[in-house]
Each structure stands twice: as structure tokens, then as C-alpha cells.
Design a protein around this motif. Sequence first.
Motif, PDB file in Angstrom:
ATOM      1  N   ASP A   1       1.019  -0.913  -0.432  1.00 38.04           N
ATOM      2  CA  ASP A   1       0.014   0.091   0.044  1.00 38.04           C
ATOM      3  C   ASP A   1       1.407   1.329  -0.228  1.00 38.04           C
ATOM      4  O   ASP A   1       1.362   1.826   0.997  1.00 38.04           O
ATOM      5  N   GLU A   2       1.194   1.554  -1.377  1.00 42.43           N
ATOM      6  CA  GLU A   2       2.140   3.443  -1.552  1.00 42.43           C
ATOM      7  C   GLU A   2       3.213   2.608  -0.566  1.00 42.43           C
ATOM      8  O   GLU A   2       3.980   3.746   0.294  1.00 42.43           O
ATOM      9  N   PRO A   3       4.501   1.469  -0.993  1.00 42.62           N
ATOM     10  CA  PRO A   3       5.293   1.506  -0.584  1.00 42.62           C
ATOM     11  C   PRO A   3       6.809   1.907  -0.658  1.00 42.62           C
ATOM     12  O   PRO A   3       7.774   1.595  -0.546  1.00 42.62           O
ATOM     13  N   THR A   4       6.393   3.097  -1.719  1.00 41.81           N
ATOM     14  CA  THR A   4       8.026   3.624  -1.966  1.00 41.81           C
ATOM     15  C   THR A   4       7.749   5.231  -1.559  1.00 41.81           C
ATOM     16  O   THR A   4       8.731   5.936  -1.974  1.00 41.81           O
ATOM     17  N   SER A   5       6.898   4.678  -0.919  1.00 41.90           N
ATOM     18  CA  SER A   5       6.295   6.136  -0.317  1.00 41.90           C
ATOM     19  C   SER A   5       7.739   6.725   0.901  1.00 41.90           C
ATOM     20  O   SER A   5       8.232   6.269   1.360  1.00 41.90           O
ATOM     21  N   GLY A   6       8.126   7.581   0.250  1.00 40.37           N
ATOM     22  CA  GLY A   6       9.701   8.390   1.077  1.00 40.37           C
ATOM     23  C   GLY A   6      11.027   7.747  -0.128  1.00 40.37           C
ATOM     24  O   GLY A   6      11.703   7.873   1.094  1.00 40.37           O
ATOM     25  N   LEU A   7      11.045   6.908  -0.990  1.00 43.73           N
ATOM     26  CA  LEU A   7      11.854   6.215  -1.409  1.00 43.73           C
ATOM     27  C   LEU A   7      12.247   7.496  -2.518  1.00 43.73           C
ATOM     28  O   LEU A   7      11.442   7.479  -3.033  1.00 43.73           O
ATOM     29  N   ASP A   8      14.193   7.356  -2.801  1.00 42.97           N
ATOM     30  CA  ASP A   8      14.419   8.252  -3.629  1.00 42.97           C
ATOM     31  C   ASP A   8      13.998   6.968  -5.049  1.00 42.97           C
ATOM     32  O   ASP A   8      14.204   6.133  -4.791  1.00 42.97           O
ATOM     33  N   PRO A   9      15.097   8.140  -6.182  1.00 43.46           N
ATOM     34  CA  PRO A   9      14.051   7.437  -7.418  1.00 43.46           C
ATOM     35  C   PRO A   9      15.201   6.079  -7.513  1.00 43.46           C
ATOM     36  O   PRO A   9      14.461   4.359  -7.953  1.00 43.46           O
ATOM     37  N   LEU A  10      16.164   6.117  -7.241  1.00 45.70           N
ATOM     38  CA  LEU A  10      17.314   4.762  -6.552  1.00 45.70           C
ATOM     39  C   LEU A  10      16.166   3.387  -6.231  1.00 45.70           C
ATOM     40  O   LEU A  10      16.961   2.929  -6.862  1.00 45.70           O
ATOM     41  N   MET A  11      15.887   4.104  -4.897  1.00 39.01           N
ATOM     42  CA  MET A  11      15.495   2.669  -4.167  1.00 39.01           C
ATOM     43  C   MET A  11      14.082   2.466  -4.822  1.00 39.01           C
ATOM     44  O   MET A  11      14.071   1.315  -4.804  1.00 39.01           O
ATOM     45  N   GLU A  12      13.584   3.525  -6.006  1.00 34.72           N
ATOM     46  CA  GLU A  12      12.400   3.140  -6.018  1.00 34.72           C
ATOM     47  C   GLU A  12      12.457   1.931  -7.442  1.00 34.72           C
ATOM     48  O   GLU A  12      11.720   0.332  -7.236  1.00 34.72           O
ATOM     49  N   ARG A  13      14.082   1.510  -7.844  1.00 32.09           N
ATOM     50  CA  ARG A  13      13.866   1.513  -9.137  1.00 32.09           C
ATOM     51  C   ARG A  13      14.186  -0.184  -8.729  1.00 32.09           C
ATOM     52  O   ARG A  13      14.245  -1.565  -8.976  1.00 32.09           O
ATOM     53  N   ILE A  14      14.923  -0.471  -6.860  1.00 28.50           N
ATOM     54  CA  ILE A  14      15.065  -1.969  -6.395  1.00 28.50           C
ATOM     55  C   ILE A  14      13.787  -2.167  -6.155  1.00 28.50           C
ATOM     56  O   ILE A  14      13.759  -3.604  -6.525  1.00 28.50           O
ATOM     57  N   PHE A  15      12.884  -1.294  -5.908  1.00 30.30           N
ATOM     58  CA  PHE A  15      11.913  -1.909  -5.122  1.00 30.30           C
ATOM     59  C   PHE A  15      11.356  -2.701  -6.699  1.00 30.30           C
ATOM     60  O   PHE A  15      11.053  -4.348  -6.483  1.00 30.30           O
ATOM     61  N   GLN A  16      11.064  -1.777  -7.751  1.00 33.68           N
ATOM     62  CA  GLN A  16      10.825  -2.669  -9.215  1.00 33.68           C
ATOM     63  C   GLN A  16      11.021  -4.065  -8.830  1.00 33.68           C
ATOM     64  O   GLN A  16      10.626  -4.025  -9.822  1.00 33.68           O
ATOM     65  N   GLU A  17      12.203  -4.223  -9.536  1.00 33.26           N
ATOM     66  CA  GLU A  17      13.390  -5.188  -9.498  1.00 33.26           C
ATOM     67  C   GLU A  17      12.962  -5.910  -8.438  1.00 33.26           C
ATOM     68  O   GLU A  17      12.773  -7.504  -8.887  1.00 33.26           O
ATOM     69  N   CYS A  18      12.448  -6.227  -7.481  1.00 28.76           N
ATOM     70  CA  CYS A  18      11.698  -6.884  -6.162  1.00 28.76           C
ATOM     71  C   CYS A  18      10.612  -7.486  -6.576  1.00 28.76           C
ATOM     72  O   CYS A  18      10.284  -8.478  -5.905  1.00 28.76           O
ATOM     73  N   VAL A  19       9.471  -6.972  -7.405  1.00 28.87           N
ATOM     74  CA  VAL A  19       8.126  -7.377  -7.100  1.00 28.87           C
ATOM     75  C   VAL A  19       8.263  -7.611  -8.792  1.00 28.87           C
ATOM     76  O   VAL A  19       8.017  -8.819  -8.769  1.00 28.87           O
ATOM     77  N   GLU A  20       9.383  -7.877  -9.657  1.00 27.70           N
ATOM     78  CA  GLU A  20       9.876  -8.547 -10.584  1.00 27.70           C
ATOM     79  C   GLU A  20      10.805  -9.955 -10.596  1.00 27.70           C
ATOM     80  O   GLU A  20       9.757 -10.424 -11.162  1.00 27.70           O
ATOM     81  N   GLU A  21      11.169  -9.795  -9.415  1.00 29.06           N
ATOM     82  CA  GLU A  21      11.451 -10.950  -8.986  1.00 29.06           C
ATOM     83  C   GLU A  21      10.358 -11.955  -8.380  1.00 29.06           C
ATOM     84  O   GLU A  21      10.008 -13.251  -8.776  1.00 29.06           O
ATOM     85  N   VAL A  22      10.166 -11.612  -7.841  1.00 26.96           N
ATOM     86  CA  VAL A  22       8.473 -12.293  -7.301  1.00 26.96           C
ATOM     87  C   VAL A  22       7.333 -12.351  -8.088  1.00 26.96           C
ATOM     88  O   VAL A  22       6.887 -14.108  -7.850  1.00 26.96           O
ATOM     89  N   LYS A  23       7.422 -11.630  -8.850  1.00 31.96           N
ATOM     90  CA  LYS A  23       6.242 -12.203  -9.785  1.00 31.96           C
ATOM     91  C   LYS A  23       6.886 -13.207 -10.507  1.00 31.96           C
ATOM     92  O   LYS A  23       6.225 -14.194 -11.300  1.00 31.96           O
ATOM     93  N   ALA A  24       8.356 -13.508 -10.997  1.00 34.54           N
ATOM     94  CA  ALA A  24       8.733 -14.428 -11.568  1.00 34.54           C
ATOM     95  C   ALA A  24       8.579 -16.311 -11.232  1.00 34.54           C
ATOM     96  O   ALA A  24       9.086 -16.400 -11.760  1.00 34.54           O
ATOM     97  N   GLN A  25       8.821 -15.090  -9.593  1.00 35.73           N
ATOM     98  CA  GLN A  25       9.157 -16.799  -8.817  1.00 35.73           C
ATOM     99  C   GLN A  25       7.518 -17.115  -8.973  1.00 35.73           C
ATOM    100  O   GLN A  25       6.740 -18.318  -8.094  1.00 35.73           O
ATOM    101  N   GLY A  26       5.970 -16.799  -9.703  1.00 36.91           N
ATOM    102  CA  GLY A  26       5.099 -16.943  -9.425  1.00 36.91           C
ATOM    103  C   GLY A  26       4.620 -16.132  -8.392  1.00 36.91           C
ATOM    104  O   GLY A  26       2.966 -17.416  -7.753  1.00 36.91           O
ATOM    105  N   LYS A  27       4.608 -15.606  -7.483  1.00 39.86           N
ATOM    106  CA  LYS A  27       4.103 -14.997  -6.481  1.00 39.86           C
ATOM    107  C   LYS A  27       2.993 -13.693  -7.158  1.00 39.86           C
ATOM    108  O   LYS A  27       3.139 -13.022  -8.080  1.00 39.86           O
TER     109      LYS A  27
END
Length: 302
Positions: free
Chosen positions: A155-181
Motif C-alpha cells: 500500500d503506497e510502498p515506495t512513499s519516501g524512497l528516492d528514485p534509485l530505491m524505487e528502481r530496486i523496489f521494482q526489481e524486487c516485484v519483478e523477481e517475486v512475480k517471476a517466482q509465481g507470487k
Amino acid sequence: MTNVIEMTNVTKRFGHFEALKSVSLTVKQGEVFGFIGPNGAGKSTTIKTLLGIIKANSGESSVFSKDSWKNTVEIHKNLAYVPGDVNLWPNLTGGEVIDLFMSLQGRPNPQKREELIRKFDLDPTKKCRTYSKGNRQKVALIAAFSSDADLFILDEPTSGLDPLMERIFQECVEEVKAQGKTVLLSSHILSEVERLCDRITIIREGKIIETGSLNEMRHLTRTLLKVETKTAVPELSKQPGVHEVTGTETAFSFQIDSERLGEMIAYLAPFLVVKLESTPPTLEDLFMRHYEDKDGKLEGDR
């Protein structure tokens, strides 16, 4: 494909205020589902109902085919939740909080924990009372993605993160999706939703007003065309579906209702097109279209 989340005609009232009005949605296993709308639209109330934090007045809500209110403990064993404003124990270190959250989830991954601490550039030895908002978000995200959850509710998980950290977050989401989550992502960052999500729901004043993939929802918006022709195109602005024409009669740009794109290209062909650039509508265009009033002002700006 099974539904991990199902809500059917869920209504929630706080006194006389109806926060949710017959909300229905489904989230399929393995998909990233975007949930967007302005503050006060009902996003967090919907999520809290799914989590069993609040009880709906009517309707049905289930996660993993279990009732959200009656089976909350069982449901939480298989999900990870990150709110938009994380509150932590001030006298614990970030590392201690991460370990606590991971132990509650029941399937911790210490190796993943260390990897994410490095990626998010978090000092886990500092007390939580010293953390900025962004660092508190990092603690929650690290704990969530270090778990082996089957469902991630963000729920609004990247609130307060800078753009570089937002990119890391997006990679995490893509990774768990690739695992079928499965991921339910509520966000104000439309480019983030557009990049990550398979399907999108727009909620407005407690009502679901549109659901579908971005491609399915593009019919609601206009496509931008930039065109050059050898011969003049007179009275283009009078053609059906055409908006905001600028330029000259041989080099111009305009917006066209997406459902009329094909007939517009056919209309332009006799004028000997030498250049044509088409820019499809973005999620932001779609979002603005839903929330603009008749005068073109956004709700809340009147």
C-alpha cells in the motif's frame, strides 16, 4: 488460474460515511495487480478489509479462498504487507525489526535478507528512532521481500524512497512475480504501476469504475499523432474524434480518440504522408481522464 483475492459487493461504512460501495475485484495467482485512485478513494480501506484489520458491513472478502475476517491468522502466514507509512519500535535496531517481522511470517530467508540490506543501502545497526521515513520504508520492504510469502500486499510502498530505491523496489516485484507470487500494488506513482502491473483497477469515491489490462483500458484515452504530409490537410479539426490540433496544414500534431485511429490514418493517406509518429496513451492519461471534471480541472483543485 486460481483467484488469490476475491471481493464481492463489499460495503464498509464509518458512521454515516460509506467508504466502500459494493466493491468487487479479483486478483489472480501470479499476477501483479495495480490499485489506483486519489487519497480518500477507498484504497487503504479495501486493503485493510482484505487483511482482516476491519470488518465489512456487507459483502464477501477472501484471500487464499479463506474468509478475510474469520481466518485472518491463517491468511497472514502466507502474505507480506507493507503500508505507506511504517511505524517501528524506536528502541530496536532496523535489523532487529526485520528479524522480528521475518520470524512472524514463519519462512525467513537470511541470505535474501543480507542481499536486500545491501541493495537498499540500509544500516541495520541504527535504532529505528533515528531513521527517516524512507529508511523506515526500507525496513518494511526488506522484511517483506526476505520472506517466502505467496502474496504481497503493498500500500503506497515506495512513499519516501528516492528514485534509485524505487528502481530496486521494482526489481524486487519483478523477481517475486517471476517466482509465481502474487502482488497487490496500491500506488500514486503511475509510471510504476504502468511498468509493473498486469491488470489495473481504478477506484473513485469508494466505487470501482474500471478494471482491465492497460491495453484493454486504452480505449478510454486519446492517441497523440505527429504528422507531415506533402499536400495540405484542411479543416483537420473538424474531423470526428480529433482534438487539440497544432502546427501547419502540412506539419501538425493532434490527439485522436483511440477507437478512430484506423479511420484517421486512412483519411490522411491521400495527402501523401511522409512522416507519422504515434504515441499511445499512458496510464497517467487514463487516470487524468477519469478524474477531470467537465471544466478540465482535477477533482480537489476546484
